[in-house]
Design a protein around this motif. Structure first.
Motif, PDB file in Angstrom:
ATOM      1  N   PRO A  59       0.803  -1.220   0.000  1.00  0.00           N
ATOM      2  CA  PRO A  59       0.000   0.000   0.000  1.00  0.00           C
ATOM      3  C   PRO A  59       0.837   1.271   0.000  1.00  0.00           C
ATOM      4  CG  PRO A  59       0.028  -0.946   2.190  1.00  0.00           C
ATOM      5  CD  PRO A  59       0.729  -1.927   1.294  1.00  0.00           C
ATOM      6  N   ASP A  60       2.132   1.160   0.290  1.00  0.00           N
ATOM      7  CA  ASP A  60       2.982   2.343   0.372  1.00  0.00           C
ATOM      8  C   ASP A  60       3.593   2.732  -0.969  1.00  0.00           C
ATOM      9  OD1 ASP A  60       2.550   2.505   3.126  1.00  0.00           O
ATOM     10  OD2 ASP A  60       4.174   1.098   3.539  1.00  0.00           O
ATOM     11  N   VAL A  61       3.463   1.885  -1.973  1.00  0.00           N
ATOM     12  CA  VAL A  61       4.042   2.181  -3.289  1.00  0.00           C
ATOM     13  C   VAL A  61       3.071   3.018  -4.107  1.00  0.00           C
ATOM     14  CG1 VAL A  61       4.886   1.192  -5.449  1.00  0.00           C
ATOM     15  CG2 VAL A  61       5.433   0.094  -3.276  1.00  0.00           C
ATOM     16  N   GLU A  62       3.553   4.128  -4.649  1.00  0.00           N
ATOM     17  CA  GLU A  62       2.695   5.016  -5.423  1.00  0.00           C
ATOM     18  C   GLU A  62       2.750   4.716  -6.921  1.00  0.00           C
ATOM     19  OE1 GLU A  62       3.738   8.997  -4.501  1.00  0.00           O
ATOM     20  OE2 GLU A  62       3.081   8.867  -2.413  1.00  0.00           O
ATOM     21  N   MET A  63       3.906   4.325  -7.426  1.00  0.00           N
ATOM     22  CA  MET A  63       4.053   4.036  -8.848  1.00  0.00           C
ATOM     23  C   MET A  63       4.814   2.723  -9.018  1.00  0.00           C
ATOM     24  SD  MET A  63       2.664   6.636 -10.488  1.00  0.00           S
ATOM     25  CE  MET A  63       3.354   6.584 -12.146  1.00  0.00           C
ATOM     26  N   CYS A  64       4.435   1.941 -10.044  1.00  0.00           N
ATOM     27  CA  CYS A  64       5.165   0.709 -10.333  1.00  0.00           C
ATOM     28  C   CYS A  64       4.977   0.344 -11.797  1.00  0.00           C
ATOM     29  CB  CYS A  64       4.685  -0.432  -9.438  1.00  0.00           C
ATOM     30  SG  CYS A  64       2.959  -0.885  -9.703  1.00  0.00           S
ATOM     31  N   THR A  65       5.836  -0.521 -12.295  1.00  0.00           N
ATOM     32  CA  THR A  65       5.707  -0.964 -13.673  1.00  0.00           C
ATOM     33  C   THR A  65       4.575  -1.973 -13.785  1.00  0.00           C
ATOM     34  OG1 THR A  65       7.368  -2.656 -13.251  1.00  0.00           O
ATOM     35  CG2 THR A  65       8.135  -0.584 -14.226  1.00  0.00           C
ATOM     36  N   GLU A  66       3.849  -1.921 -14.877  1.00  0.00           N
ATOM     37  CA  GLU A  66       2.715  -2.810 -15.092  1.00  0.00           C
ATOM     38  C   GLU A  66       3.240  -4.102 -15.727  1.00  0.00           C
ATOM     39  OE1 GLU A  66      -1.120  -2.735 -17.931  1.00  0.00           O
ATOM     40  OE2 GLU A  66      -0.889  -0.991 -16.637  1.00  0.00           O
ATOM     41  N   VAL A  67       3.680  -4.996 -14.873  1.00  0.00           N
ATOM     42  CA  VAL A  67       4.267  -6.249 -15.327  1.00  0.00           C
ATOM     43  C   VAL A  67       3.691  -7.406 -14.523  1.00  0.00           C
ATOM     44  CG1 VAL A  67       6.433  -5.167 -16.027  1.00  0.00           C
ATOM     45  CG2 VAL A  67       6.209  -6.102 -13.727  1.00  0.00           C
ATOM     46  N   LEU A  68       3.906  -8.592 -15.038  1.00  0.00           N
ATOM     47  CA  LEU A  68       3.521  -9.795 -14.324  1.00  0.00           C
ATOM     48  C   LEU A  68       4.783 -10.575 -13.993  1.00  0.00           C
ATOM     49  CD1 LEU A  68       1.239 -11.754 -13.387  1.00  0.00           C
ATOM     50  CD2 LEU A  68       1.523 -12.881 -15.597  1.00  0.00           C
ATOM     51  N   LEU A  69       4.980 -10.852 -12.708  1.00  0.00           N
ATOM     52  CA  LEU A  69       6.084 -11.696 -12.257  1.00  0.00           C
ATOM     53  C   LEU A  69       5.522 -13.084 -11.952  1.00  0.00           C
ATOM     54  CD1 LEU A  69       7.783  -9.174  -9.811  1.00  0.00           C
ATOM     55  CD2 LEU A  69       8.427  -9.663 -12.172  1.00  0.00           C
ATOM     56  N   ILE A  70       6.275 -14.110 -12.274  1.00  0.00           N
ATOM     57  CA  ILE A  70       5.818 -15.476 -12.054  1.00  0.00           C
ATOM     58  C   ILE A  70       6.802 -16.188 -11.140  1.00  0.00           C
ATOM     59  CG2 ILE A  70       5.205 -17.674 -13.111  1.00  0.00           C
ATOM     60  CD1 ILE A  70       4.597 -16.146 -15.681  1.00  0.00           C
ATOM     61  N   ASP A  71       6.293 -16.741 -10.043  1.00  0.00           N
ATOM     62  CA  ASP A  71       7.110 -17.482  -9.095  1.00  0.00           C
ATOM     63  C   ASP A  71       6.557 -18.887  -8.908  1.00  0.00           C
ATOM     64  OD1 ASP A  71       9.376 -16.106  -7.425  1.00  0.00           O
ATOM     65  OD2 ASP A  71       7.924 -14.540  -7.859  1.00  0.00           O
ATOM     66  N   GLU A  72       7.462 -19.823  -8.650  1.00  0.00           N
ATOM     67  CA  GLU A  72       7.064 -21.177  -8.306  1.00  0.00           C
ATOM     68  C   GLU A  72       6.789 -21.256  -6.805  1.00  0.00           C
ATOM     69  OE1 GLU A  72       9.936 -24.002  -9.599  1.00  0.00           O
ATOM     70  OE2 GLU A  72       9.506 -23.691 -11.733  1.00  0.00           O
ATOM     71  N   VAL A  73       5.606 -21.711  -6.455  1.00  0.00           N
ATOM     72  CA  VAL A  73       5.225 -21.870  -5.052  1.00  0.00           C
ATOM     73  C   VAL A  73       4.859 -23.331  -4.814  1.00  0.00           C
ATOM     74  CG1 VAL A  73       3.589 -21.210  -3.253  1.00  0.00           C
ATOM     75  CG2 VAL A  73       4.415 -19.496  -4.877  1.00  0.00           C
ATOM     76  N   GLU A  74       5.547 -23.950  -3.879  1.00  0.00           N
ATOM     77  CA  GLU A  74       5.321 -25.363  -3.585  1.00  0.00           C
ATOM     78  C   GLU A  74       4.179 -25.516  -2.587  1.00  0.00           C
ATOM     79  OE1 GLU A  74       8.148 -28.293  -1.433  1.00  0.00           O
ATOM     80  OE2 GLU A  74       8.688 -28.367  -3.566  1.00  0.00           O
ATOM     81  N   VAL A  75       3.175 -26.283  -2.976  1.00  0.00           N
ATOM     82  CA  VAL A  75       1.987 -26.495  -2.151  1.00  0.00           C
ATOM     83  C   VAL A  75       1.971 -27.937  -1.659  1.00  0.00           C
ATOM     84  CG1 VAL A  75      -0.528 -26.426  -2.093  1.00  0.00           C
ATOM     85  CG2 VAL A  75       0.724 -24.784  -3.504  1.00  0.00           C
ATOM     86  N   GLU A  76       1.830 -28.117  -0.359  1.00  0.00           N
ATOM     87  CA  GLU A  76       1.805 -29.460   0.220  1.00  0.00           C
ATOM     88  C   GLU A  76       0.399 -30.053   0.160  1.00  0.00           C
ATOM     89  OE1 GLU A  76       3.468 -29.622   4.084  1.00  0.00           O
ATOM     90  OE2 GLU A  76       5.375 -28.693   3.491  1.00  0.00           O
ATOM     91  N   LEU A  77       0.346 -31.351  -0.082  1.00  0.00           N
ATOM     92  CA  LEU A  77      -0.925 -32.063  -0.195  1.00  0.00           C
ATOM     93  C   LEU A  77      -1.113 -33.010   0.990  1.00  0.00           C
ATOM     94  CD1 LEU A  77      -0.699 -33.063  -3.976  1.00  0.00           C
ATOM     95  CD2 LEU A  77      -1.771 -31.017  -2.997  1.00  0.00           C
ATOM     96  N   ASP A  78      -2.352 -33.407   1.206  1.00  0.00           N
ATOM     97  CA  ASP A  78      -2.647 -34.385   2.255  1.00  0.00           C
ATOM     98  C   ASP A  78      -2.198 -35.778   1.844  1.00  0.00           C
ATOM     99  OD1 ASP A  78      -3.810 -32.728   4.184  1.00  0.00           O
ATOM    100  OD2 ASP A  78      -5.739 -32.768   3.162  1.00  0.00           O
ATOM    101  N   THR A  79      -2.357 -36.087   0.546  1.00  0.00           N
ATOM    102  CA  THR A  79      -2.009 -37.412   0.037  1.00  0.00           C
ATOM    103  C   THR A  79      -1.300 -37.267  -1.298  1.00  0.00           C
ATOM    104  OG1 THR A  79      -4.135 -37.669  -1.090  1.00  0.00           O
ATOM    105  CG2 THR A  79      -3.996 -38.482   1.171  1.00  0.00           C
ATOM    106  N   GLU A  80      -0.816 -38.356  -1.831  1.00  0.00           N
ATOM    107  CA  GLU A  80      -0.134 -38.340  -3.125  1.00  0.00           C
ATOM    108  C   GLU A  80      -1.056 -37.832  -4.236  1.00  0.00           C
ATOM    109  OE1 GLU A  80       1.273 -42.248  -3.877  1.00  0.00           O
ATOM    110  OE2 GLU A  80       2.862 -42.161  -2.353  1.00  0.00           O
ATOM    111  N   VAL A  81      -0.444 -37.263  -5.258  1.00  0.00           N
ATOM    112  CA  VAL A  81      -1.214 -36.734  -6.392  1.00  0.00           C
ATOM    113  C   VAL A  81      -2.049 -37.835  -7.029  1.00  0.00           C
ATOM    114  CG1 VAL A  81      -1.055 -35.713  -8.685  1.00  0.00           C
ATOM    115  CG2 VAL A  81       0.473 -34.920  -6.867  1.00  0.00           C
ATOM    116  N   GLY A  82      -1.437 -38.988  -7.258  1.00  0.00           N
ATOM    117  CA  GLY A  82      -2.159 -40.101  -7.871  1.00  0.00           C
ATOM    118  C   GLY A  82      -2.632 -39.743  -9.266  1.00  0.00           C
ATOM    119  N   ASP A  83      -3.873 -40.119  -9.576  1.00  0.00           N
ATOM    120  CA  ASP A  83      -4.428 -39.812 -10.893  1.00  0.00           C
ATOM    121  C   ASP A  83      -5.417 -38.650 -10.840  1.00  0.00           C
ATOM    122  OD1 ASP A  83      -6.482 -41.018  -9.523  1.00  0.00           O
ATOM    123  OD2 ASP A  83      -6.918 -42.534 -11.054  1.00  0.00           O
TER     124      ASP A  83
END
Length: 205
Positions: free
Chosen positions: A160-184
């Motif tokens: 909220p403190d930033v007044e101006m910024c470049t209009e871009v999209l940044l992409i990051d990898e975020v690891e999400v933990e699961l309750d069980t294996e992915v499976g099918d």
């Protein structure tokens, strides 16, 4: 299984941000970070900024029942947005699958993911590609698991403190933990309601 689970903050793997310019190729357009921009939830567009979705407000974790992981922001403390929109959308997807209508737009509380790293069936984590704005302090992904689906949705918090910024999209990898294996199980994007490893998700712009 079937509930929305919370993974403690900080359990993420960052391999570097990919910068996707949304302005003209010859220059980056500067925009006020507080100005709201309309979007249709398509990949390659920066998350909306400055406005909260009606009926939701930043509220952090709710009864320890929020699922997902958090990304590292630019600095400072940011309060994670309410997970109400994700909860409602995940319930709708679970009920309507596989005939799921996409949402008209994204919001800070529920943002379309840019993709997912294809997991092995034995994996108990999923790596989501979370898009966020250049002025965001924090971002992350939430997960809702069922017997047949792994529903994922992104979110972000603007500085909220930033007044101006470049209009871009940044992409990051975020690891999400699961309750069980992915499976099918099918990996579903909450905003589009599409299989993130399917052709429909990658061709929808």
């Amino acid at each position: 299984m079937g509930g929305i689970r919370h993974t403690p903050r900080g359990r993420r793997r960052r391999t570097g941000a990919t910068l996707v310019a949304l302005a003209a190729a010859t220059a980056l357009t500067l925009t006020a970070c507080g100005d709201a921009t309309e979007d249709n939830g398509a990949p390659g567009t920066a998350p909306p900024t400055g406005e909260e979705t009606a009926g939701t407000a930043p509220g952090g974790e709710e009864d320890g029942d929020t699922g997902g992981s958090t990304g590292d922001g630019a600095g400072g403390d940011a309060e994670e947005p309410s997970d109400e929109a994700f909860r409602e959308r995940a319930a709708d997807i679970e009920e309507e699958w596989p005939q799921v209508e996409p949402l008209a737009s994204s919001s800070d509380e529920l943002w379309r993911l840019e993709g997912v790293v294809e997991p092995d069936p034995s994996d108990t984590t999923v790596t989501a590609l979370v898009g966020h704005g250049d002025c965001d302090l924090e971002w992350g992904a939430r997960v809702h698991e069922t017997e047949d689906l792994i529903i994922l949705g992104g979110w972000s918090v603007e500085d909220p403190d930033v007044e101006m910024c470049t209009e871009v999209l940044l992409i990051d990898e975020v690891e999400v933990e699961l309750d069980t294996e992915v499976g099918d199980r099918v990996l579903v994007d909450a905003v589009t309601g599409a299989d993130m490893l399917g052709e429909e998700f990658h061709t929808t712009r």
